[in-house]
Design an enzyme around this catalytic site. Structure first.
Site, PDB file in Angstrom:
ATOM      1  N   GLY A 162       0.862  -1.188   0.000  1.00  0.00           N
ATOM      2  CA  GLY A 162       0.000   0.000   0.000  1.00  0.00           C
ATOM      3  C   GLY A 162       0.887   1.223   0.000  1.00  0.00           C
ATOM      4  O   GLY A 162       1.350   1.661   1.052  1.00  0.00           O
ATOM      5  N   LEU A 163       1.162   1.768  -1.185  1.00  0.00           N
ATOM      6  CA  LEU A 163       2.016   2.961  -1.281  1.00  0.00           C
ATOM      7  C   LEU A 163       1.156   4.191  -1.032  1.00  0.00           C
ATOM      8  O   LEU A 163       0.258   4.485  -1.814  1.00  0.00           O
ATOM      9  CB  LEU A 163       2.645   3.054  -2.676  1.00  0.00           C
ATOM     10  CG  LEU A 163       3.904   2.240  -2.977  1.00  0.00           C
ATOM     11  CD1 LEU A 163       4.380   2.521  -4.388  1.00  0.00           C
ATOM     12  CD2 LEU A 163       5.025   2.529  -1.984  1.00  0.00           C
ATOM     13  N   SER A 164       1.431   4.894   0.053  1.00  0.00           N
ATOM     14  CA  SER A 164       0.578   6.029   0.421  1.00  0.00           C
ATOM     15  C   SER A 164       1.145   7.348  -0.068  1.00  0.00           C
ATOM     16  O   SER A 164       0.517   8.388   0.063  1.00  0.00           O
ATOM     17  CB  SER A 164       0.442   6.092   1.940  1.00  0.00           C
ATOM     18  OG  SER A 164       1.706   6.374   2.509  1.00  0.00           O
ATOM     19  N   VAL A 185       7.012   8.391   3.301  1.00  0.00           N
ATOM     20  CA  VAL A 185       8.350   7.787   3.336  1.00  0.00           C
ATOM     21  C   VAL A 185       8.311   6.342   3.844  1.00  0.00           C
ATOM     22  O   VAL A 185       9.059   5.476   3.380  1.00  0.00           O
ATOM     23  CB  VAL A 185       9.336   8.654   4.174  1.00  0.00           C
ATOM     24  CG1 VAL A 185       8.959   8.665   5.651  1.00  0.00           C
ATOM     25  CG2 VAL A 185      10.770   8.174   3.976  1.00  0.00           C
ATOM     26  N   SER A 213       5.980   3.823   3.650  1.00  0.00           N
ATOM     27  CA  SER A 213       5.584   2.783   2.693  1.00  0.00           C
ATOM     28  C   SER A 213       6.573   2.711   1.524  1.00  0.00           C
ATOM     29  O   SER A 213       6.785   1.646   0.934  1.00  0.00           O
ATOM     30  CB  SER A 213       4.155   3.017   2.190  1.00  0.00           C
ATOM     31  OG  SER A 213       4.033   4.265   1.546  1.00  0.00           O
ATOM     32  N   MET A 259      -4.221   3.760  -2.624  1.00  0.00           N
ATOM     33  CA  MET A 259      -5.663   3.768  -2.345  1.00  0.00           C
ATOM     34  C   MET A 259      -6.194   5.180  -2.382  1.00  0.00           C
ATOM     35  O   MET A 259      -5.747   6.026  -1.610  1.00  0.00           O
ATOM     36  CB  MET A 259      -5.932   3.226  -0.944  1.00  0.00           C
ATOM     37  CG  MET A 259      -5.691   1.771  -0.763  1.00  0.00           C
ATOM     38  SD  MET A 259      -5.910   1.364   0.992  1.00  0.00           S
ATOM     39  CE  MET A 259      -4.248   0.930   1.419  1.00  0.00           C
ATOM     40  N   CYS A 291      -9.993   1.875   9.737  1.00  0.00           N
ATOM     41  CA  CYS A 291      -9.483   1.904   8.373  1.00  0.00           C
ATOM     42  C   CYS A 291      -8.574   0.691   8.120  1.00  0.00           C
ATOM     43  O   CYS A 291      -8.621   0.076   7.056  1.00  0.00           O
ATOM     44  CB  CYS A 291      -8.721   3.199   8.128  1.00  0.00           C
ATOM     45  SG  CYS A 291      -8.113   3.350   6.457  1.00  0.00           S
ATOM     46  N   CYS A 311      -7.003   8.692   8.184  1.00  0.00           N
ATOM     47  CA  CYS A 311      -6.132   7.836   7.399  1.00  0.00           C
ATOM     48  C   CYS A 311      -6.458   7.946   5.921  1.00  0.00           C
ATOM     49  O   CYS A 311      -7.588   7.754   5.508  1.00  0.00           O
ATOM     50  CB  CYS A 311      -6.250   6.422   7.938  1.00  0.00           C
ATOM     51  SG  CYS A 311      -7.027   5.237   6.956  1.00  0.00           S
TER      52      CYS A 311
END
Length: 395
Positions: free
Chosen positions: A7-9, A12, A14, A33, A100, A200
């Site tokens: 899950g690349l948010s 830094v 992730s 997401m 979440c 989140c």
């Protein structure tokens, strides 16, 4: 090669998680997401999702991994936002981050990842996963992150064995400075990026305004209760059972205008939470006013002066039977059993000595020291050493 969806948010943590997995020889896919559309309530220049998804894309390109965006805003609205509104309406204070993780990242998102043929889902949480054997079967453990200052296991306190079995936490063994150092060395665009705050994956949300869209303002009175009021006199009560005593210690004081004086007005009790100090706009008191109780029925707020006001403290809390969650299912208490644990009632609170008491209708958490601002709707987590073994919604 096992396949992992990260899950690349756009942050830094992730980013470095994805890098470490790639180094370990996994086949890594980056997924961003998108959980929110309504820009009218985000403070738009404070990390809108567009900027974050762009940063996530640049990190994926730098690492040479496939990347795509998934739009989960419909599920997010239904499972998180609607839930928050209904909780606030009941006068409870929900924790969207814990939800979440349970409902979105490790459920909806995880199902998408598995449909892409992933063996695991990874996030940039500061926590660790352990594995032991119980009766010949694997049992997964949720362990605190090495960085005491950043341990985020609390936010995952509602995960199940099944969810944990497919989860990876690559940065759990690192400290935040180490994570930033790796990102800088790899020249990742997120290396210096500030940590995001707020709901989140939504970014900074103006929560009161956000709630006001759904919850109509309703003028009510703010009362102040004096710390010396006899309502706080600890009378010596003889209890017939431990359960009776715990019930007494975990029950909220029932405030009425008779024990208090009016000091101001507010726009709706459902906007406020126990222990809150800001946003009352009442001056002229010697010490700051803290909210000790809200009454949704009468739309009243009760306050007391100073953070040591007796109205803020309770020795025990209750979790109803259907809200008890054991990560370590093998340790679940049976009716009449007790367990010595460490517990916390909010993220970043130091762990407190406590005893769990299981009864037929639910579980009491009795603390060694009275706790300030135990808040309905928040999560209490309980721990053995550095392992989070279970949690529940404070009722």
């Amino acid at each position: 090669m096992k396949r992992v969806v990260v899950g690349l948010s756009g942050g830094v943590d992730s980013s470095v998680a994805a890098y470490l997995l790639k180094e370990q020889g996994y086949e890594v896919i980056g997924l961003f997401m998108k959980n929110w559309h309504d820009d009218s309530v985000t403070i738009s220049n404070e990390c809108p999702w567009l900027e974050d998804s762009n940063d996530a894309l640049l990190v994926a390109q730098k690492l040479g991994i496939p990347f795509q965006t998934v739009d989960l805003s419909e599920q997010y609205k239904e499972k998180i936002v609607d839930y928050m509104f209904s909780e606030y309406e009941k006068g409870r204070t929900p924790n969207p981050d814990v939800l979440c993780n349970r409902e979105i990242k490790f459920d909806v998102f995880m199902k998408i990842a598995l449909s892409l043929g992933a063996d695991y889902v990874a996030t940039g949480h500061y926590c660790r996963k352990g594995e032991i054997e119980v009766d010949g079967d694997p049992m997964y453990q949720l362990l605190a992150g090495i960085d005491d200052n950043k341990d985020q296991s609390y936010f995952l306190c509602q995960l199940s064995q099944e969810q944990l079995s497919k989860a990876l936490f690559p940065i759990g063994e690192l400290t935040k400075p180490q994570v930033r150092e790796i990102a800088a060395k790899m020249e990742l665009i997120t290396a210096e990026k500030k940590d995001s705050q707020g709901l989140c994956f939504i970014g900074k949300v103006r929560l009161p305004e956000f709630l006001q869209q759904q919850l109509q303002p309703k003028e009510g009175l703010i009362f102040e209760v004096d710390a010396t009021n006899e309502i706080y006199d600890k009378k010596e009560i003889q209890f017939n059972s431990v359960e009776e005593q715990l019930k007494f210690e975990s029950t909220n004081i029932k405030y009425t205008p008779v024990v208090a004086k009016v000091v101001g007005k507010h726009q709706g009790a459902h906007y406020f939470t126990i222990g809150q100090r800001k946003g009352l706009n009442v001056g002229g008191t010697k010490e700051a006013l803290f909210i000790v109780a809200t009454d949704i029925e009468t739309n009243s707020i009760y306050t007391g002066q100073g953070h040591t006001h007796p109205g803020l403290f309770k020795k025990a809390l209750f979790v109803t039977q259907d809200e008890i969650h054991w990560i370590r299912t093998d340790l679940a208490l049976k009716n009449g059993e007790t367990m010595s644990v460490k517990a916390r009632i909010r993220y970043r609170q130091e762990l407190q000595n406590a005893t769990l008491h299981q009864f037929e209708n639910g579980l009491y958490v009795a603390f060694e020291q009275p706790q300030s601002a135990i808040t309905e709707g928040q999560f209490v987590s309980w721990h053995l050493n550095d392992e989070l073994i279970g949690s529940g919604v404070i009722s």
